[in-house]
Design an enzyme around this catalytic site. Structure first.
Site, PDB file in Angstrom:
ATOM      1  CE  LYS A   1      -1.258  -4.463  -2.917  1.00  0.00           C
ATOM      2  NZ  LYS A   1       0.039  -4.570  -2.236  1.00  0.00           N
TER       3      LYS A   1
ATOM      4  NE  ARG B   1      -3.317 -10.862  -2.229  1.00  0.00           N
ATOM      5  CZ  ARG B   1      -3.001  -9.911  -1.362  1.00  0.00           C
ATOM      6  NH1 ARG B   1      -3.776  -9.697  -0.317  1.00  0.00           N
ATOM      7  NH2 ARG B   1      -1.932  -9.174  -1.535  1.00  0.00           N
TER       8      ARG B   1
ATOM      9  CD  GLU C   1       1.815  -0.369  -1.545  1.00  0.00           C
ATOM     10  OE1 GLU C   1       1.401  -1.469  -1.188  1.00  0.00           O
ATOM     11  OE2 GLU C   1       1.176   0.697  -1.348  1.00  0.00           O
TER      12      GLU C   1
ATOM     13  CD  GLU D   1       1.366   2.345   2.177  1.00  0.00           C
ATOM     14  OE1 GLU D   1       1.619   2.525   3.372  1.00  0.00           O
ATOM     15  OE2 GLU D   1       0.283   1.902   1.773  1.00  0.00           O
TER      16      GLU D   1
ATOM     17  CE  LYS E   1      -7.246  10.659  -0.923  1.00  0.00           C
ATOM     18  NZ  LYS E   1      -5.921  10.087  -0.684  1.00  0.00           N
TER      19      LYS E   1
ATOM     20  NE  ARG F   1       2.596  -6.352   4.510  1.00  0.00           N
ATOM     21  CZ  ARG F   1       2.042  -5.187   4.244  1.00  0.00           C
ATOM     22  NH1 ARG F   1       2.307  -4.134   4.997  1.00  0.00           N
ATOM     23  NH2 ARG F   1       1.234  -5.041   3.201  1.00  0.00           N
TER      24      ARG F   1
ATOM     25  CE  LYS G   1      -0.217   5.826   3.685  1.00  0.00           C
ATOM     26  NZ  LYS G   1      -1.196   5.832   2.608  1.00  0.00           N
TER      27      LYS G   1
ATOM     28  N   GLY H   1     -11.279   5.212   3.746  1.00  0.00           N
ATOM     29  CA  GLY H   1     -12.000   4.132   3.075  1.00  0.00           C
ATOM     30  C   GLY H   1     -12.905   4.643   1.969  1.00  0.00           C
ATOM     31  N   GLY H   2     -12.482   5.720   1.305  1.00  0.00           N
ATOM     32  CA  GLY H   2     -13.249   6.227   0.171  1.00  0.00           C
ATOM     33  C   GLY H   2     -14.345   7.199   0.578  1.00  0.00           C
TER      34      GLY H   2
END
Lengths: 452, 144
Positions: A236, A338, A274, A288, A157, A292, A116, A163-164
């Protein structure tokens, strides 16, 4: 062009790759775990290898077994799909050593964009904006300075969080003073690490990503955007293209930024850049790059008419892209839902079992990518994605109507699915009006809208 | 996997014949936590299911043995890669822990050892054959 490809994946993406190979006249080698012996992608493949027991670590992630299978079968290339080993520099290395082509970016580009901090540095040099953020902040004076430069709200942060967890939002100077001390104390007690980072917080941001394709001859194009703002816990749920909030000018600007980022990393193959997008200001920030093919790639395929998986294979074989940026046109509107084996009534708990009854939707503008069939057993070892329903229409209204119609047609019995959840989600005024953002689903689910 | 013996010799091979003749992809028998399975390379047939035919069951029941399966994907070697000898030919009596074969994966030879003593009833692979995970290499009989 390759004569034989090993597909190092399972489920719908293995089937998707197999279909591309078939159309290109390439023979396929499927690998599978013991649990997936009866899977559709195994039955359709020209050759098959069982590479291990159910748990992915012993089968789909077992590099020596995959390489042995590829070598024995005489495959020239390995397609990793998404997940599993798709972003594993180790697999790329081993492939190189054994004279196999990895269908994806080269080692250097994968490493660069997989880190990153390095990715951020690379795109900044290309003039691509990144979300303003700090290194570790220890003095509240430094926090105030950051606020003065970039404005509120600001996200605090914990360095060790994730994860929040360990995140707090400051909306003004008083908040910042208060949260700074408590966030540090909290981080220290929760993670044993009191380091805090600051980041500009975009409260109603959209997740907008650009599909890119690069060949090994220096051509890089983008295939427009996908708006993936409808998420639940960073997963998503619905993706669409084009986004309702991008003007043609912004699309061109962000697309060019995505192409520059791709080119700067020496990338080849299919990738996704993104961005976080702030609809209030029209500002966008690089997040990021995913190195793929992505789950949501069909959305871009149906609006551009370009087969991304076939292009991936062609590019990996050293062929140039057969089109330029001007040839890429977005036609109509596409949505993807999805469908997961999860129980929305039970906090989306994974739902296991055997598919007793199955009817997949069809008709105009509907594409369903799935490995499901009657008798299929949903296993605990793998992710819960059952099917992707993709609707294409001449505009958003038509695409939405087709999706709604398709979800009504769809019948899956034997496991809980998210079909009805998607129907309710698509009926909300917010979604209809395109007023979506990355925390919309959580807000909707906790609000009175759910009972409506 | 303890099964009753009626006519042990050649049972694995007759199973293989049944697989071919019945157009089956695979037969599998599970007893306790042991498992015996035979499968063949199949034609892509989307509608083929796996009926449990009576004669298949009978053939399986007739077989007493322990199927030695591959835990790797690679090339099987029944001959010692250094000595050139075959440690476990059909009919040989083997001790628990004895090397039966080798699986070569990415250049590395991994030993396949006998989980118990017994006699080699059948060999279902040939020297240098490619094998997949779970494939039956040979069948041991008796020695309990």
């Amino acid at each position: 062009m390759f004569k034989k490809i090993l597909i190092a994946n399972r489920g719908e993406i293995a089937l998707r790759i197999l279909r591309a190979c078939r159309e290109l006249g390439i023979r396929t080698v499927a690998v599978h775990s013991e649990e997936d012996r009866e899977s559709l992608h195994v039955r359709l493949a020209d050759e098959t290898f069982c590479v291990g027991p159910g748990p992915a670590a012993q089968s789909y992630l077992n590099i020596p077994h995959l390489i042995a299978a590829a070598t024995i079968a005489g495959a020239e290339a390995i397609h990793p799909g998404y997940g599993f080993l798709a972003e594993s520099p180790r697999l790329v290395e081993v492939c190189e050593k054994h004279g196999l082509v990895f269908i994806g970016p080269g080692l250097a580009a994968m490493r660069l964009m997989g880190d990153k901090a390095q990715a951020r540095q690379t795109v900044v040099q290309e003039g691509v904006p990144v979300l303003p953020g700090t290194d570790e902040v220890t003095e509240s004076e430094d926090a105030r300075e950051f606020a003065r430069l970039h404005g509120y709200p600001i996200m605090l942060k914990a360095a060790a969080g994730g994860g929040g967890k360990g995140m707090r939002v400051a909306h003004g100077p008083e908040d910042l003073e208060r949260h700074f001390l408590t966030a540090r104390a909290e981080a220290q007690s929760a993670f044993g690490d009191g380091r805090i980072y600051l980041e500009k917080f975009l409260p109603r941001a959209r997740h907008i990503e650009f599909q890119v394709l690069a060949d090994s001859h220096g051509t890089v194009v983008h295939l427009g955007e996908r708006d993936c703002s409808v998420q639940r816990r960073h997963q998503k749920l619905v993706e669409e293209s084009p986004s309702t909030v991008l003007t043609p000018e912004l699309r061109r600007e962000m697309g060019e930024a995505a192409v520059r980022a791709t080119r700067a990393s020496g990338y080849s193959g299919a990738g996704t850049v993104e961005f976080l997008f702030d609809p209030q200001s029209g500002a966008y920030y690089f997040l990021e790059m995913n190195t793929r093919i992505q789950v949501e790639h069909p959305v871009s395929e149906v609006v551009t008419g370009i087969d991304l998986v076939k292009e991936q294979i062609r590019v990996a074989a050293g062929l140039p892209l057969g089109f330029s940026q001007q040839d890429v046109q977005l036609r109509g509107h596409a949505l993807e839902c999805r469908i997961n084996a999860e129980d929305p009534e039970n906090d989306f708990a994974a739902s296991l079992g055997t598919i007793q009854e199955l009817h997949l939707p069809g008709g105009p503008g509907i594409r369903v990518d799935t490995h499901l069939e009657r008798g299929y057993v949903v296993q605990p070892f793998y992710d819960s994605l059952l099917a992707k329903v993709i609707a294409h229409g001449s505009n958003r209204e038509e695409a939405l109507a087709r999706m709604d119609r398709a979800l009504h047609e769809m019948r899956v019995r034997g496991v809980h699915t998210t079909v009805d959840f998607h129907r309710r989600l698509l009926e909300t005024g917010e979604f209809r009006r395109g007023e979506i953002h990355t925390t919309f689903v959580e807000a909707w689910m906790s609000g009175p809208a759910l009972e409506a | 996997m303890d099964m009753e013996v009626t006519r042990p010799e050649g049972q694995a091979r007759s199973l293989a014949r049944i697989l071919r003749e019945e157009g089956l992809a695979e037969v599998e028998v599970e007893m306790g936590n042991q498992r015996f399975r035979l499968r063949r390379r199949r034609e892509p047939d989307l509608l083929a299911t796996r009926p449990a035919g009576d004669d298949v069951e009978q053939a399986l029941e007739a077989l007493e043995g322990l199927a030695i399966t591959s835990t790797r994907v690679g090339l099987v070697h029944l001959r010692d890669p250094h000595l050139g000898t075959t440690p476990a030919p059909v009919g040989a009596t083997v001790e628990e822990g004895q090397v039966l074969a080798w699986i070569q994966t990415m250049g590395v030879h991994q030993e396949v050892r006998a989980p118990r003593a017994g006699r080699v009833l059948e060999t279902l692979v040939a020297e240098g054959d490619p094998v997949e995970y779970g494939q039956v290499l040979l069948v041991l009989q008796g020695g309990n």
